[in-house]
Design an enzyme around this catalytic site. Structure first.
Site: not given
Ligand code: NDP
Ligand code: GDP
Length: 330
Positions: A128, A59, A84, A13-14, A186, A151, A126, A155
């Site tokens: 988290e 990777d 991940q 996503q990002d 997302r 996770y 994050t 992080k």
């Molecule tokens: P996504 O899960 O959408 O994207 C994760 C990316 O990491 C994908 O491009 C995936 O590739 C790649 N990836 C996973 N494993 C590997 C690996 N071993 N080697 C190379 N690439 C890899 O995450 P977001 O875009 O939502 O988030 C971006 C970052 O920000 C992440 O690090 C996340 O943990 C962090 N973050 C996100 C938040 C959020 O709310 N979105 C909040 C705070 C932090 P592929 O598509 O091939 O699987």
């Molecule tokens: P997170 O904050 O990175 O864990 O983002 P998520 O979107 O996965 O979860 C946000 C919150 O929603 C967490 O507290 C989860 O326990 C709660 N939640 C409740 N029901 C669900 C569900 O069905 N799926 C996910 N992913 N989260 C859920």
């Protein structure tokens, strides 16, 4: 001369929003592309930048591939977004999570140290990492950490490694502690997108119910398109630092559902059911960020309300589900 940026996690996503943002600013964007058996470029295509980025196979668990990517891209800025990133999965695959989400960042830092220590590095930290800290209802850069999942722990390792590589080797490493941010791009496993996809399906008559876990959990949800700007702003500063990026508002999953169902004229109580299999082994009950430092130092501001965000996601999901239904009826 054109500046280059290297992004890990470019297919996420990002990664997609940041690619578009940097391309619009005139950067040449390279991405580390992990080999997968199915296509992963759909998010970049959605934003119209899939042909404007250059992919380098690699990777996060393979430091040689990151070094190779740096040699090819010659970046001035390196954004480590790869991970991940799903908390739920991190209990089922804790080692994989530690390797990509934690160790992956260390591999990036080592690759920078060995090739060009002047590269500016962004680490995707994050909220988290704050985890279960009821004594601190508003979380800022000075709030103690207490991660509650593999996770979050992974992080936190990456976060401190980034700080340590600055203190040890003067590598310009910034950590953005981003609170949850969402968009039509997302992953479907995250709760907002799970809800907006289900709302679209229920509205269009192809689904009856939505099963969720803990709907009393509270999150500070913003829009990913707004948050990637903050990543870039951090790397334009003279000194590296740590910043919280958040909206400063928190909402229960329950209230988020209400907003979503109301948008299509439905009552969430008629459709949402609790399935305890979605409960987590350890929950983060409340996340609420204080973005004051980013507002003052970076001039960053959240622009999108939760209602606007959820509505944008539902509209995108309605379009997708309609297209899916059309294909099925052909
Ligand atoms: P996504 O899960 O959408 O994207 C994760 C990316 O990491 C994908 O491009 C995936 O590739 C790649 N990836 C996973 N494993 C590997 C690996 N071993 N080697 C190379 N690439 C890899 O995450 P977001 O875009 O939502 O988030 C971006 C970052 O920000 C992440 O690090 C996340 O943990 C962090 N973050 C996100 C938040 C959020 O709310 N979105 C909040 C705070 C932090 P592929 O598509 O091939 O699987
Ligand atoms: P997170 O904050 O990175 O864990 O983002 P998520 O979107 O996965 O979860 C946000 C919150 O929603 C967490 O507290 C989860 O326990 C709660 N939640 C409740 N029901 C669900 C569900 O069905 N799926 C996910 N992913 N989260 C859920």
């Amino acid at each position: 001369m054109e500046k280059s940026a290297l992004i890990t996690g470019i297919t996420g996503q990002d990664g997609a929003y940041l690619s578009k943002f940097l391309i619009d600013k005139g950067y040449k964007v390279y991405g580390l592309l992990a080999r997968r058996s199915t296509p992963t470029m759909w998010r970049l295509a959605y934003l119209g930048v899939d042909r404007k980025v250059e992919m380098i196979e690699g990777d996060l668990s393979d430091v040689t591939s990151i070094i190779r990517a740096i040699h090819i891209a010659q970046p001035v800025e390196f954004y480590n977004l790869g991970a991940q990133s799903f908390v739920g999965t991190s209990w089922n695959q804790p080692q994989l999570t530690a390797l990509s989400t934690g160790f992956g960042a260390l591999n990036c830092l080592e690759a920078i140290r060995l090739t060009n220590p002047k590269i500016k590095f962004y680490q995707a930290s994050t909220s988290e990492m704050f985890g279960g800290i009821p004594a601190y209802p508003l979380q800022s850069e000075t709030t103690p950490f207490y991660p509650r999942s593999p996770y979050g722990v992974s992080k936190l390792f990456a976060h401190w490694m980034t700080i340590n590589y600055y203190e040890s080797f003067s590598i310009f490493g910034c950590c953005g502690i981003l609170f949850n941010h969402e968009s039509p791009l997302r992953g479907i496993e995250f709760v907002t997108r799970k809800v907006t996809d289900a709302v679209a399906r229920i509205k269009l008559g192809v689904r009856d119910k939505l099963y969720l876990g803990n709907i009393d959990a509270k999150r500070d949800w913003g829009f990913a398109g707004d948050y990637v700007e903050a990543m870039w702003l951090m790397l334009q500063e003279d000194e590296p630092d740590v910043y919280v990026i958040a909206t400063g508002q928190t909402t229960t999953v329950r209230d988020m559902c209400q907003i979503a169902f109301e948008h299509v004229g439905l009552n969430y109580r008629d459709y949402v059911e609790i399935d305890p299999s979605f409960y987590r082994p350890a929950e983060v009950d409340v996340l609420l960020g204080d973005p004051t430092k980013a507002q003052i130092k970076l001039g960053w501001k959240n622009k999108t309300s939760l209602k606007q965000l959820i509505e944008m996601m539902i509209e995108a999901d309605l379009k997708r589900v309609k297209a899916e239904v059309k294909v099925q009826n052909m």
